[in-house]
Scaffold this motif. Structure first.
Motif, mmCIF file in Angstrom:
data_model
loop_
_atom_site.group_PDB
_atom_site.id
_atom_site.type_symbol
_atom_site.label_atom_id
_atom_site.label_comp_id
_atom_site.label_asym_id
_atom_site.label_seq_id
_atom_site.Cartn_x
_atom_site.Cartn_y
_atom_site.Cartn_z
ATOM 1 N N VAL A 75 27.066 10.947 24.607
ATOM 2 C CA VAL A 75 26.198 12.038 25.197
ATOM 3 C C VAL A 75 26.635 13.395 25.434
ATOM 4 C CG1 VAL A 75 24.618 12.321 27.283
ATOM 5 C CG2 VAL A 75 25.303 10.065 26.638
ATOM 6 N N GLY A 76 25.944 14.275 24.737
ATOM 7 C CA GLY A 76 26.608 15.801 25.023
ATOM 8 C C GLY A 76 25.291 16.586 25.164
ATOM 9 N N GLY A 77 25.772 17.958 24.685
ATOM 10 C CA GLY A 77 24.674 19.134 25.161
ATOM 11 C C GLY A 77 23.578 19.056 24.536
ATOM 12 N N GLU A 78 23.533 18.321 23.491
ATOM 13 C CA GLU A 78 22.450 18.282 22.584
ATOM 14 C C GLU A 78 21.181 17.509 23.128
ATOM 15 O OE1 GLU A 78 20.444 19.330 18.853
ATOM 16 O OE2 GLU A 78 22.322 20.130 19.637
ATOM 17 N N HIS A 96 12.990 23.363 19.630
ATOM 18 C CA HIS A 96 14.504 23.019 19.882
ATOM 19 C C HIS A 96 15.325 24.480 20.032
ATOM 20 C CE1 HIS A 96 18.515 21.963 18.914
ATOM 21 N NE2 HIS A 96 18.526 20.982 19.675
ATOM 22 N N ALA A 97 14.931 25.360 19.150
ATOM 23 C CA ALA A 97 15.312 26.713 19.241
ATOM 24 C C ALA A 97 15.322 27.324 20.818
ATOM 25 C CB ALA A 97 15.001 27.459 18.228
ATOM 26 N N VAL A 98 14.002 27.142 21.074
ATOM 27 C CA VAL A 98 13.701 27.812 22.360
ATOM 28 C C VAL A 98 14.249 27.057 23.451
ATOM 29 C CG1 VAL A 98 11.841 28.414 23.880
ATOM 30 C CG2 VAL A 98 11.347 28.590 21.483
ATOM 31 N N ALA A 99 14.327 25.697 23.298
ATOM 32 C CA ALA A 99 15.004 25.070 24.465
ATOM 33 C C ALA A 99 16.720 25.657 24.561
ATOM 34 C CB ALA A 99 15.058 23.476 24.233
ATOM 35 N N GLU A 100 17.110 25.596 23.287
ATOM 36 C CA GLU A 100 18.479 25.901 23.429
ATOM 37 C C GLU A 100 18.738 27.490 23.802
ATOM 38 O OE1 GLU A 100 22.759 25.576 22.739
ATOM 39 O OE2 GLU A 100 21.143 24.023 22.450
ATOM 40 N N ARG A 101 17.665 28.409 23.816
ATOM 41 C CA ARG A 101 17.862 29.765 24.280
ATOM 42 C C ARG A 101 17.604 29.734 25.641
ATOM 43 N NH1 ARG A 101 17.689 35.011 22.776
ATOM 44 N NH2 ARG A 101 16.206 36.407 24.260
ATOM 45 N N LEU A 102 16.726 28.706 26.334
ATOM 46 C CA LEU A 102 16.631 28.526 27.677
ATOM 47 C C LEU A 102 17.892 28.211 28.393
ATOM 48 C CD1 LEU A 102 12.997 27.436 27.681
ATOM 49 C CD2 LEU A 102 13.593 29.505 28.605
ATOM 50 N N LYS A 103 18.295 27.017 27.838
ATOM 51 C CA LYS A 103 19.652 26.421 28.219
ATOM 52 C C LYS A 103 20.826 27.616 28.514
ATOM 53 C CE LYS A 103 22.208 23.758 25.817
ATOM 54 N NZ LYS A 103 22.841 22.891 25.142
ATOM 55 N N THR A 128 19.507 19.725 25.745
ATOM 56 C CA THR A 128 18.569 20.745 24.963
ATOM 57 C C THR A 128 17.242 20.103 24.597
ATOM 58 O OG1 THR A 128 20.331 22.001 23.809
ATOM 59 C CG2 THR A 128 18.160 22.050 22.809
ATOM 60 N N GLN A 129 17.542 18.516 24.174
ATOM 61 C CA GLN A 129 16.280 17.764 23.713
ATOM 62 C C GLN A 129 15.553 17.732 25.021
ATOM 63 O OE1 GLN A 129 17.382 14.343 21.736
ATOM 64 N NE2 GLN A 129 18.488 15.480 20.134
ATOM 65 N N ASP A 130 16.178 17.476 26.260
ATOM 66 C CA ASP A 130 15.262 16.928 27.491
ATOM 67 C C ASP A 130 14.367 18.342 27.899
ATOM 68 O OD1 ASP A 130 16.247 14.626 27.774
ATOM 69 O OD2 ASP A 130 18.073 15.071 29.204
ATOM 70 N N ILE A 131 15.086 19.483 27.777
ATOM 71 C CA ILE A 131 14.295 20.728 27.957
ATOM 72 C C ILE A 131 13.196 20.963 26.877
ATOM 73 C CG2 ILE A 131 14.359 23.324 28.183
ATOM 74 C CD1 ILE A 131 17.275 23.100 28.738
ATOM 75 N N ALA A 132 13.315 20.804 25.477
ATOM 76 C CA ALA A 132 12.362 20.953 24.726
ATOM 77 C C ALA A 132 11.112 19.891 25.090
ATOM 78 C CB ALA A 132 12.736 20.578 23.236
ATOM 79 N N LYS A 133 11.519 18.595 25.319
ATOM 80 C CA LYS A 133 10.300 17.657 25.741
ATOM 81 C C LYS A 133 9.762 17.975 27.037
ATOM 82 C CE LYS A 133 12.540 13.845 22.994
ATOM 83 N NZ LYS A 133 13.379 12.728 23.307
ATOM 84 N N GLY A 134 10.590 18.602 28.173
ATOM 85 C CA GLY A 134 9.756 18.748 29.435
ATOM 86 C C GLY A 134 9.106 19.813 29.299
ATOM 87 N N LEU A 135 9.370 20.944 28.591
ATOM 88 C CA LEU A 135 8.631 22.285 28.600
ATOM 89 C C LEU A 135 7.730 22.083 27.355
ATOM 90 C CD1 LEU A 135 11.405 24.679 30.073
ATOM 91 C CD2 LEU A 135 9.434 23.467 31.329
#
Length: 444
Positions: A263-266, A280-287, A269-276
């Protein structure tokens, strides 16, 4: 075992030949990025006055002359999932590093972060007929270690002597030329999944590169992020990568345990992408820009315009508070730390004299991680940046480059391993389970 022994010896000899030629590349193949450093070996005093960096222990005889990074492709949990995509990414980063360095590189040393690592403690003991320890006696005591059945498809990645005892005098790092009658040895063996390692080796060779060595990313990160006192007194290095979280434990300047969590940082990012419901690129930027783990009253009022992050104000006018973003990230980070705590408990980390924990890797830069880790792991926790090495550009000094920098240090000053000693074929270790865990039981 004989084929593995000969293969490792061949790679060690190839590394020495590449260093004699003066140039070698180190390759950190991760789940989120691939980093390449081109090293030039020119002696301890070369370049000392050119960049103002003085000599440091283990870092004075080489210099980085080329660096490059690229987005990793075809990787999942630190293992190759799509060979062709990973090959293209490796070719891209090596060609970019060669262009910066201005030289052609033929030999590369790579590190592997996944492949389900597993640690074993082995012990051996012999009688010294001459009453003095020689090179051949060290080889014989290493060969006397009884190797357990690691399981089908497992390969030995590291086999390092971590302690020698001469007539009961333990704690010797190098017993050669000392007098005694009985020599004992404790050895740490790290095994990985053979198929995952084989895919990595095959992919690098498809890129027209000669493989001069493979190392554990957890081991390399510990070498770069832990200071000398931490390696001596005992510390754990937690490398939070994109697809895996590596754990390595050091004491007496030796790695004595290593493992990894898949389990890692990826996944954050996926949790942010699904939750919001963003890309994936926007989720990585938000993180990266707005993420954190400790919510305050101010975070409830701090609103993040999702349209501003995507650059599309017309179609996405949503806004989310920073507290909501933290609420998405924190459960996944807690899951990672709970898995790390379980590994440290299984390794007997609480019984070590100094229980320092160092967080490194790209995921360690999340604000508030050190405070959360200190509460959950119950130890002294700090964020570790990799050591400075000559010629390294500033953009490659972040914690995310710990594995690549540690691999450079390991390339220049490798620790003695089982393959470095000449052993007759009839003395290759036999497979037995009787004393495989004696060293861990007695010392932990």
């Amino acid at each position: 075992m004989k084929d593995l022994y000969e293969g490792q010896r061949a790679m060690r000899n190839m590394r020495r030949q590449a260093m004699q030629r003066g140039v070698i590349a180190v390759l950190d193949i991760g789940t989120s990025k691939i980093a390449c450093l081109v090293l030039q070996f020119d002696g301890p005093s070369q370049f000392r006055e050119t960049d103002g960096v003085g000599p440091m222990a283990g870092q004075s005889n080489f210099r980085v002359i080329g660096t490059a990074t690229t987005r990793s492709r075809g990787m999942r949990h630190g293992e190759i999932e799509t060979m062709a995509e990973t090959e293209r990414a490796i070719r891209t980063v090596i060609q970019s590093a060669q262009k910066v360095a201005g030289v052609r590189v033929d030999h590369v040393i790579a590190c592997v972060s996944g492949a389900r690592p597993s640690s074993y403690g082995l012990a051996g003991e012999i009688v010294l007929p001459a009453g003095k320890v020689g090179e051949g006696d060290v080889a014989r005591v290493l060969a006397s270690c009884e190797v357990p059945d690691f399981g089908r498809g497992r390969e030995v990645l590291h086999a390092q002597p971590v302690n020698f005892a001469l007539d009961g005098r333990s704690g010797l790092s190098d017993p050669r030329d000392q007098s005694g009658s009985r020599l004992a040895c404790d050895m740490h063996v790290l095994t990985i999944d053979g198929d995952a390692a084989g895919n990595l080796v095959h992919c690098i060779r498809r890129c027209d590169m000669e493989l001069a060595g493979v190392a554990s990313a957890s081991y390399a990160s510990g070498l770069a992020a832990l200071v000398e006192d931490e390696q001596e007194l005992g510390a754990a290095c937690i490398d939070l990568g994109g697809g895996t979280t590596g754990v390595s434990v050091f004491i007496k300047k030796h790695m004595i345990f290593a493992d990894a969590v898949r389990v890692g940082g990826e996944l954050i990012t996926q949790d942010i992408a699904k939750g919001l419901r963003v890309s994936h690129a926007v989720a990585e930027r938000l993180k990266t820009l707005h993420g954190g783990l400790e919510a305050t009253g101010r975070d409830d009022r701090e609103m993040i315009e999702l349209g501003g992050e995507t650059g599309d104000w017309d179609t996405d006018r949503r806004a989310v508070s920073r507290a909501d973003l933290i609420g998405i990230m924190r459960p996944r980070v807690e899951e990672i730390l709970e898995n790390v705590a379980g590994i440290l408990d299984a390794a007997g980390f609480d019984s070590m004299p100094s229980r320092q924990i160092v967080l490194t890797g790209g995921g360690s830069q999340i604000p508030g991680l050190d405070a959360l880790a200190s509460r959950m792991l119950g130890q002294n926790v700090r964020i570790g940046r990799p050591l400075r090495i000559q010629g390294l550009p500033h953009n490659a000094t972040a914690p995310g480059f710990s594995s690549a920098i540690g691999l450079a240090l390991l390339t220049a000053h490798p620790q003695d391993e089982w393959w470095d000693f000449d052993m007759p074929a009839e003395h290759y270790p036999a497979r037995s389970l009787r004393r495989a865990y004696r060293w861990f039981r007695n010392n932990w």
